[in-house]
Scaffold this active site. Sequence first.
Site, PDB file in Angstrom:
ATOM      1  NE  ARG A 129       4.623  -8.039  10.695  1.00 36.49           N
ATOM      2  CZ  ARG A 129       4.006  -7.169   9.735  1.00 36.49           C
ATOM      3  NH1 ARG A 129       2.774  -7.630   9.087  1.00 36.49           N
ATOM      4  NH2 ARG A 129       4.109  -5.988   9.489  1.00 36.49           N
TER       5      ARG A 129
ATOM      6  CE  LYS B  67       3.543   0.366   4.769  1.00 35.57           C
ATOM      7  NZ  LYS B  67       2.302   0.112   3.591  1.00 35.57           N
TER       8      LYS B  67
ATOM      9  CD  GLU C 178      -2.850   1.298   2.292  1.00 35.71           C
ATOM     10  OE1 GLU C 178      -2.867   0.558   3.396  1.00 35.71           O
ATOM     11  OE2 GLU C 178      -3.465   2.406   2.445  1.00 35.71           O
TER      12      GLU C 178
HETATM   13  P1  ATP Z   1       0.804  -2.085   7.659  1.00 35.39           P
HETATM   14  O1  ATP Z   1       1.845  -2.085   8.936  1.00 35.39           O
HETATM   15  O2  ATP Z   1       0.194  -0.855   7.725  1.00 35.39           O
HETATM   16  O3  ATP Z   1      -0.240  -3.096   7.742  1.00 35.39           O
HETATM   17  P2  ATP Z   1       2.163  -3.459   5.897  1.00 35.39           P
HETATM   18  O4  ATP Z   1       3.450  -3.479   6.634  1.00 35.39           O
HETATM   19  O5  ATP Z   1       1.322  -4.862   5.745  1.00 35.39           O
HETATM   20  O6  ATP Z   1       1.100  -2.146   6.462  1.00 35.39           O
HETATM   21  P3  ATP Z   1       1.684  -3.279   2.998  1.00 35.39           P
HETATM   22  O7  ATP Z   1       2.099  -2.150   1.901  1.00 35.39           O
HETATM   23  O8  ATP Z   1       0.311  -3.797   3.251  1.00 35.39           O
HETATM   24  O9  ATP Z   1       2.459  -2.824   4.260  1.00 35.39           O
HETATM   25  O10 ATP Z   1       2.594  -4.582   2.844  1.00 35.39           O
HETATM   26  C1  ATP Z   1       3.096  -5.081   1.647  1.00 35.39           C
HETATM   27  C2  ATP Z   1       3.306  -6.517   1.600  1.00 35.39           C
HETATM   28  O11 ATP Z   1       4.469  -6.703   2.547  1.00 35.39           O
HETATM   29  C3  ATP Z   1       2.145  -7.287   2.249  1.00 35.39           C
HETATM   30  O12 ATP Z   1       2.219  -8.609   1.348  1.00 35.39           O
HETATM   31  C4  ATP Z   1       2.924  -7.761   3.445  1.00 35.39           C
HETATM   32  O13 ATP Z   1       2.217  -8.857   4.067  1.00 35.39           O
HETATM   33  C5  ATP Z   1       4.129  -7.781   3.321  1.00 35.39           C
HETATM   34  N1  ATP Z   1       5.071  -7.352   4.700  1.00 35.39           N
HETATM   35  C6  ATP Z   1       4.707  -6.181   5.466  1.00 35.39           C
HETATM   36  N2  ATP Z   1       5.572  -6.166   6.439  1.00 35.39           N
HETATM   37  C7  ATP Z   1       6.226  -7.391   6.234  1.00 35.39           C
HETATM   38  C8  ATP Z   1       7.053  -7.978   7.519  1.00 35.39           C
HETATM   39  N3  ATP Z   1       7.559  -7.316   8.844  1.00 35.39           N
HETATM   40  N4  ATP Z   1       7.634  -9.183   7.146  1.00 35.39           N
HETATM   41  C9  ATP Z   1       7.445  -9.779   5.954  1.00 35.39           C
HETATM   42  N5  ATP Z   1       6.521  -9.388   5.071  1.00 35.39           N
HETATM   43  C10 ATP Z   1       5.984  -8.194   5.368  1.00 35.39           C
END
Ligand code: ATP
Length: 562
Positions: A262, A272, A36
């Site tokens: 994650r 985020k 996003e």
């Molecule tokens: P928020 O914290 O606002 O939910 P997000 O970190 O999930 O945001 P996105 O932009 O939705 O951010 O993430 C894009 C992709 O990265 C998603 O598929 C998410 O699952 C993956 N992602 C985000 N954070 C991690 C992490 N710490 N480890 C692995 N994958 C991640």
Amino acid sequence: MKTQTAFPTDFIRAIIEEDLKNNKNGGRVATRFPPEPNGYLHIGHAKSICLNFGIAAQYRGTCNLRFDDTDPSGESKEFVESIIRDVKWLGFSWEDRLYYASDYYEQLYQYALQLIKKGKAYVCGLSADEIKEYRGTLTEPGKESLYRNRSVEENLDLFQRMRAGEFPDGAYVLRAKIDMASPNIVMRDPVLYRIKREPHYRTGNDWVIYPMYDFAHCLSDSLEKITHSICTLEFENNRALYDWTLEELKTACHPQQIEFARLNLSYTVLSKRRLIELVEKKYVSGWDDPRMPTIAGLRRRGCTPEAIRNFCERIGVAKNDSVVAMALLEHCVREDLNERAPRVMGVLRPLKVIIDNYPEGKVEEFECPYHPQNPGMGSRQVPFSRVLFIEKDDFQEIPPKKFFRLAPGREVRLRYGYFIKCQSMVKDPKTGEVIEIHCTYDPQTRGGFAPDGRKVEATIHWVSAEDSIPAEVRLYERLFRVANPASEEDFIKYLNPNSLEILKSCQVEPSLKGASPGSRFQFERMGYFCLDHLDSSGQALVFNRTVTLRDSWAKLGSREKK
Ligand code: ATP
Ligand code: MG
């Protein structure tokens, strides 16, 4: 066919290989990375990027870059551009497959109409609080909304009027009609659309209703004919809704959602929301502050994409949450820079050394290799003269036990140069601080060895005062002073007050003149440094310390490493 051992193995790849064996999806593998655009990418995203693009490359499939931009608040073009830059920099390519969920708004709206017509979605007039209250708990079923049994006609009419902008924010939502008693709370008539009168960075004021993640995501995947929709564990319960939506709409393509743990990293935060807070409240200089765990921050600090990819490969992919040691990331960075960074000399806290028996005005050039283990990297000339700078720490007036460097009466080797012996020192009359030391050199020791075979206990680095160039050096420590700041609501309290130290009067060897922004070096004995690409200019060099030479990861016992 057996997988090549060079590729990682994990439970997701095992699923894909099983699918390929059974010719599921006609042997196709299609993944996507769906950020996003409401913030910069961080090292956690890198894990997901390496996984999705890595799998596509390994199985000759494709990986799309899709902006999951279904919420106008907080999304922006700046974030889109930063994400594109960062994924490219990490070394991955989506070729011509760059997509935006916002391009699917009309199709998604048509899908919503279909659900309404099937009697599977309704317009609900409960407030957000009421919806929450009616949802029930893990132990109690929810309560049905009084609007749940509106007629299809009434729902169609209201939904069309929602789109037309007849109602204020929050007046209505569109909800799936599933089961208010479902043991999975996600399935208790989830919201599919909400009214939000906010301009969107791409669609402007075209829309006042926006689809929710659960509705937009599965359908975007399906429209792009994704085969394996890989996401993080917090979406495990949402998989039922993912599947329900695609089944109810009988879409031609029904991707398989697979969840993995994650990345959590010690001494930092990867949410985020928290990163945004650090930036907006100016606890850091921006998204690319070298202390940030963002890709832009790591890049500016001097990490290489290779080191980050290697880190992502080493941590692997699992189904249970864990915290990875920051020391492992630092170890990967160090390992990579050890191979590729040219060695140079820079003095961070200069102390003046005068070599009394060296002729005034004389300059010698020493040829110094850029990498002692790799002659292929070549060498440069380093000037030597009567007045030098050495590191303050390399001299002690009263040397403690086990201090083997320079002290009154002591002899040490200057790297690639001569042996020098400390004869006297000059102190600041007010503070008593040693501000200058006087030495003699032994002309017989050029190159660092004495013909009479005498040994010295230490080799120190130096620069020639006349020829060295001034530089600012920024030393970074971890951003937080506790291992798990993410577990604390008040995480700001745990910021490390010493995470940045600025040294303004450093001196570096003249070969660094004209170094290109972003280039990386090992300052001998001091660590790895990168020329800051924003604040550095022609004569005013600014270096960021990427990482020290000390490897705390290598020292950790194998149990702690996990
Ligand atoms: P928020 O914290 O606002 O939910 P997000 O970190 O999930 O945001 P996105 O932009 O939705 O951010 O993430 C894009 C992709 O990265 C998603 O598929 C998410 O699952 C993956 N992602 C985000 N954070 C991690 C992490 N710490 N480890 C692995 N994958 C991640
Ligand atoms: Mg998310």
